[in-house]
Design a protein around this motif. Sequence first.
Motif, short mmCIF file in Angstrom:
data_model
loop_
_atom_site.label_atom_id
_atom_site.label_comp_id
_atom_site.label_asym_id
_atom_site.label_seq_id
_atom_site.Cartn_x
_atom_site.Cartn_y
_atom_site.Cartn_z
N LEU A 68 0.84 -1.20 0.00
CA LEU A 68 0.00 0.00 0.00
C LEU A 68 0.88 1.25 0.00
O LEU A 68 1.98 1.24 0.54
N ALA A 69 0.35 2.33 -0.59
CA ALA A 69 1.11 3.59 -0.67
C ALA A 69 2.51 3.32 -1.23
O ALA A 69 3.51 3.77 -0.68
N SER A 70 2.55 2.59 -2.32
CA SER A 70 3.82 2.13 -2.88
C SER A 70 4.74 3.26 -3.32
O SER A 70 5.95 3.08 -3.39
N GLY A 71 4.15 4.41 -3.68
CA GLY A 71 4.98 5.48 -4.20
C GLY A 71 5.68 5.05 -5.47
O GLY A 71 5.06 4.53 -6.39
N THR A 72 6.98 5.22 -5.51
CA THR A 72 7.73 4.83 -6.70
C THR A 72 8.25 3.40 -6.64
O THR A 72 9.02 2.98 -7.51
N GLY A 73 7.86 2.65 -5.62
CA GLY A 73 8.07 1.21 -5.64
C GLY A 73 9.33 0.68 -5.00
O GLY A 73 9.77 -0.41 -5.36
N LEU A 88 3.32 -12.88 -6.61
CA LEU A 88 2.69 -11.68 -7.13
C LEU A 88 2.85 -10.54 -6.15
O LEU A 88 2.66 -10.71 -4.94
N VAL A 89 3.22 -9.37 -6.66
CA VAL A 89 3.26 -8.14 -5.87
C VAL A 89 2.21 -7.19 -6.45
O VAL A 89 2.24 -6.87 -7.63
N VAL A 90 1.27 -6.79 -5.60
CA VAL A 90 0.25 -5.82 -6.00
C VAL A 90 0.69 -4.46 -5.48
O VAL A 90 0.73 -4.22 -4.28
N MET A 91 1.06 -3.61 -6.41
CA MET A 91 1.62 -2.29 -6.09
C MET A 91 0.49 -1.26 -6.18
O MET A 91 -0.15 -1.12 -7.22
N THR A 92 0.23 -0.55 -5.08
CA THR A 92 -0.91 0.35 -5.04
C THR A 92 -0.53 1.72 -4.49
O THR A 92 0.45 1.87 -3.76
N ILE A 94 -2.93 5.62 -3.58
CA ILE A 94 -4.14 6.40 -3.79
C ILE A 94 -3.92 7.49 -4.82
O ILE A 94 -4.85 8.01 -5.43
N ASN A 95 -2.65 7.82 -5.04
CA ASN A 95 -2.29 8.93 -5.93
C ASN A 95 -1.85 8.40 -7.29
O ASN A 95 -0.87 7.66 -7.40
N GLU A 96 -2.56 8.79 -8.34
CA GLU A 96 -2.27 8.29 -9.68
C GLU A 96 -0.89 8.71 -10.17
O GLU A 96 -0.18 7.93 -10.82
N SER A 97 -0.49 9.95 -9.84
CA SER A 97 0.82 10.43 -10.29
C SER A 97 1.95 9.59 -9.71
O SER A 97 2.90 9.22 -10.41
N MET A 98 1.85 9.28 -8.41
CA MET A 98 2.88 8.46 -7.78
C MET A 98 2.88 7.05 -8.36
O MET A 98 3.94 6.46 -8.62
N LEU A 99 1.70 6.48 -8.59
CA LEU A 99 1.61 5.13 -9.13
C LEU A 99 2.21 5.07 -10.53
O LEU A 99 2.89 4.10 -10.89
N ASN A 100 1.98 6.10 -11.31
CA ASN A 100 2.55 6.15 -12.66
C ASN A 100 4.08 6.22 -12.60
O ASN A 100 4.77 5.59 -13.42
N LEU A 111 10.93 -5.27 -14.16
CA LEU A 111 10.08 -5.99 -13.21
C LEU A 111 8.63 -5.90 -13.69
O LEU A 111 7.85 -5.08 -13.21
N VAL A 112 8.27 -6.73 -14.63
CA VAL A 112 6.95 -6.63 -15.24
C VAL A 112 6.14 -7.93 -15.15
O VAL A 112 4.92 -7.91 -15.29
N GLY A 113 6.77 -9.05 -14.91
CA GLY A 113 6.05 -10.32 -14.98
C GLY A 113 5.21 -10.64 -13.77
O GLY A 113 4.18 -11.31 -13.88
N ASN A 114 5.64 -10.20 -12.58
CA ASN A 114 4.92 -10.59 -11.36
C ASN A 114 4.49 -9.38 -10.53
O ASN A 114 4.32 -9.48 -9.31
N VAL A 115 4.31 -8.24 -11.18
CA VAL A 115 3.86 -7.02 -10.50
C VAL A 115 2.64 -6.48 -11.23
O VAL A 115 2.62 -6.41 -12.47
N CYS A 116 1.60 -6.14 -10.48
CA CYS A 116 0.45 -5.47 -11.08
C CYS A 116 0.17 -4.19 -10.29
O CYS A 116 0.67 -4.01 -9.18
N TYR A 117 -0.61 -3.30 -10.86
CA TYR A 117 -0.78 -1.95 -10.32
C TYR A 117 -2.27 -1.64 -10.22
O TYR A 117 -3.05 -1.94 -11.12
N THR A 118 -2.64 -0.98 -9.14
CA THR A 118 -4.02 -0.53 -9.01
C THR A 118 -4.09 0.64 -8.03
O THR A 118 -3.33 0.69 -7.06
N GLN A 119 -4.96 1.59 -8.31
CA GLN A 119 -5.14 2.75 -7.45
C GLN A 119 -6.06 2.35 -6.30
O GLN A 119 -7.20 1.92 -6.53
#
Length: 249
Positions: A68-73, A88-92, A94-100, A111-119
Amino acid sequence: MTENESTHFGFQTIKAEEKAQRVRAVFDSVASRYDLMNDLMSFGIHRLWKRFAVELAGIRRGQKILDLASGTGDLAARFAGLVGPDGLVVMTDINESMLNQGRVRMADEGLVGNVCYTQVNAEQIPFPDNSFDCITIAFGLRNVTDKQQALNEMYRVLRPGGRVLVLEFSHPRGKPLQSLYDFYSFKFLPKIGKVVANDEASYRYLAESIRMHPDQDTLKGMMEQAGLERCDYHNLTGGIVAVHRGFKL
């Protein structure tokens, strides 16, 4: 919290319904310079704090992790390597800019195969009960409007046998360190923000938000209230930062 309740935004008292929007504006402003500012503000020590938290997390291959609150990861990137291709790592955030920002960084590091993103709002985690082996939130809980509700949600989606880790700025031990930390936070930190990120106000808020965050024992009690057991905490750098840990048994 109801919409008529009040909460803190730094040292200001505001309506609870306003806080998420204000926090979002702060991180929209600082997202592009976030990693640079972390290094400058902590003199690079934040990397050691995060490394310690990762070690306490006890991540194993094949596990499912919610950050949660992953920021830049920073944590998510380490977890992705630990869980391996079957995890699996679910990276989240609340802020779209930080998630992007985090999504770009993870792609750059391959790191693309086992990471997903959601706000995600930590107060309303959109996953079923008992979904994750470990849940982490690093330097994000103090920005949550209803911290107890967020901890309750973490407990709900945590699997039995799993653990929650909260890495957060806390309350330094001893008056000399507290006095030095106050001087740095309120006199020096906003000036760094002004020079490097062209945003003095956001970094003044960050300093104030740290002071309004519950102390170590209070946060431990809140985790126990959420249902977590065997809760403990580890002070780092004299209590400037603490890692709290609790289990769902």
